[in-house]
Design an enzyme around this catalytic site. Structure first.
Site, mmCIF file in Angstrom:
data_model
loop_
_atom_site.group_PDB
_atom_site.id
_atom_site.type_symbol
_atom_site.label_atom_id
_atom_site.label_comp_id
_atom_site.label_asym_id
_atom_site.label_seq_id
_atom_site.Cartn_x
_atom_site.Cartn_y
_atom_site.Cartn_z
ATOM 1 C CE1 TYR A 61 -26.801 -42.799 68.349
ATOM 2 C CE2 TYR A 61 -25.476 -40.830 68.626
ATOM 3 C CZ TYR A 61 -26.550 -41.470 68.059
ATOM 4 O OH TYR A 61 -27.381 -40.779 67.203
ATOM 5 C CG HIS A 128 -32.339 -41.147 69.879
ATOM 6 N ND1 HIS A 128 -31.155 -41.693 70.290
ATOM 7 C CD2 HIS A 128 -32.256 -41.114 68.522
ATOM 8 C CE1 HIS A 128 -30.399 -41.978 69.245
ATOM 9 N NE2 HIS A 128 -31.052 -41.637 68.160
ATOM 10 N N PRO A 208 -26.595 -37.354 56.165
ATOM 11 C CG PRO A 208 -25.172 -35.504 56.333
ATOM 12 C CD PRO A 208 -25.792 -36.599 57.153
ATOM 13 N N GLY A 210 -25.975 -40.639 53.397
ATOM 14 C CA GLY A 210 -26.548 -41.970 53.222
ATOM 15 C C GLY A 210 -25.766 -43.060 53.921
ATOM 16 N N GLY A 217 -20.327 -45.467 47.456
ATOM 17 C CA GLY A 217 -21.084 -46.367 46.613
ATOM 18 C C GLY A 217 -21.142 -47.771 47.190
#
Length: 342
Positions: A61, A128, A208, A210, A217
């Protein structure tokens, strides 16, 4: 009244963590430009003070900058309050990623993470992604040495197939498997989740929400900057996002009846999957962190769970998780140990 964050046993090897973790990737990497360091340190410490003590990072990261951030946040006595997880295995070479699981690389990666994090020992050290060129027995064998040396406490895998998990666990007990699990990513339920449960391995659910789609949305796409890697993910692309909007709308309807946000409902669904499951939603905002914590106190009825479970059958998500599936559990088989000559 603030939600009390419960503790849970992650796996069967003795690791205890907060029942919800904090994914730290987006503070430094992948979802646009890095966020202001002081703000992120304040957020991390707020999470710890609120009971979220299971922190998740990786050397890739940034690369490296997220571990450095956590190292700064955990100074001044904060280290002793957390369970710290990081990962190795995705090597950034001139902007291109290569998967490495050979012993020399593992040892160098671990030493680098220890230094950047400013710690003597990593609580949970994940591979990973699986190096399909190196037998998993060789990789776990080197991690086993690091446990014996006191540099790591527990071993984890990420995006590993059921057979890879079994082979790894036979060399040294695996404490946790990190996998993508949410209301729009359910394929792990068929084989990987049951395998983890058979072996007493904890399940850590990343993304979790998305990657934000189950929170906001399709409108989330409108706010992507050019640095946001989600633009390349098939589920967010124009040809798929309008269809996937149906999933978000359905979740939103149930959430409205429940008096919670869509994100809280989606996160509560993951929490309801079992006492061996720890989701690690990421955020860069204290308000969102507080809402995620409140999802722990959201109780779903059997009828609500049935309605949410049926989403996958009623509205199948369009688009793969990644632009390339080469580094996911579906392609994580490694050669037999007998083939290793190095």
């Amino acid at each position: 009244m603030a939600t009390v964050v419960p503790r849970m046993k992650l796996g069967s090897q003795g690791l205890e963590v907060s029942a919800q973790g904090l994914g730290c990737m987006g503070m430094s990497f992948s979802y646009g430009l890095p966020k202001p360091e002081d703000d992120m340190i304040s957020l991390i410490r707020h999470a710890i003070s609120s009971g979220i003590t299971f922190l998740d990072t990786s050397d890739m990261y940034g690369p490296h900058t997220n571990e450095i951030l956590l190292g700064k946040a955990l100074k001044e006595g904060w280290r002793e309050k957390v369970e710290l997880a990081t990962k190795f295995g995705i090597n950034n070479v001139g902007g291109k990623f290569e998967i490495r699981g050979d012993p020399a690389y593992i040892r160098a990666a671990c030493e680098g993470s220890l230094k950047r994090l400013g710690v003597d020992c990593i609580d949970l050290y994940y591979q990973h992604r699986i190096d399909t060129k190196v037998p998993i027995e060789v990789t776990i064998g080197e991690l086993k040495k690091l446990v014996a040396e006191g540099k790591i406490k527990y071993i984890g895998l990420s995006e590993a197939s059921a057979s890879t998990i079994k082979r790894a666990h036979a060399i040294h007990p695996i404490t946790a498997v990190q996998l993508e699990w949410s209301l729009w990513t359910r394929d792990v339920e068929e084989e990987i989740v049951p395998t983890c449960r058979d072996l007493g391995i904890g399940i850590v659910a990343y993304s979790p929400l998305g990657r934000g789609f189950l929170s906001y949305g399709p409108k989330i796409v409108d706010n992507f900057t050019k640095e946001d890697r989600r633009q390349s993910f098939p589920r967010f692309r124009p040809e798929n996002k309008e269809h996937n909007k149906l999933i978000f709308e359905h979740i939103s309807e149930i959430a409205a009846k429940k008096g919670c946000t869509p994100a809280q409902l989606a996160l509560a669904w993951v929490h309801h999957q079992g006492e061996d499951v720890c989701p690690i939603p990421g955020t860069t905002k204290i308000e969102n962190l507080n809402q995620n914590i409140d999802a722990l106190s959201l109780k779903l009825t059997s009828e609500e769970m049935t309605e949410l479970q049926s989403l996958a059958f009623q509205i199948s998500v369009k688009g793969d998780r990644y632009a390339s599936l080469s580094s996911t559990w579906k392609n994580s088989e490694t050669p037999p140990l007998s083939s290793w000559n190095e």
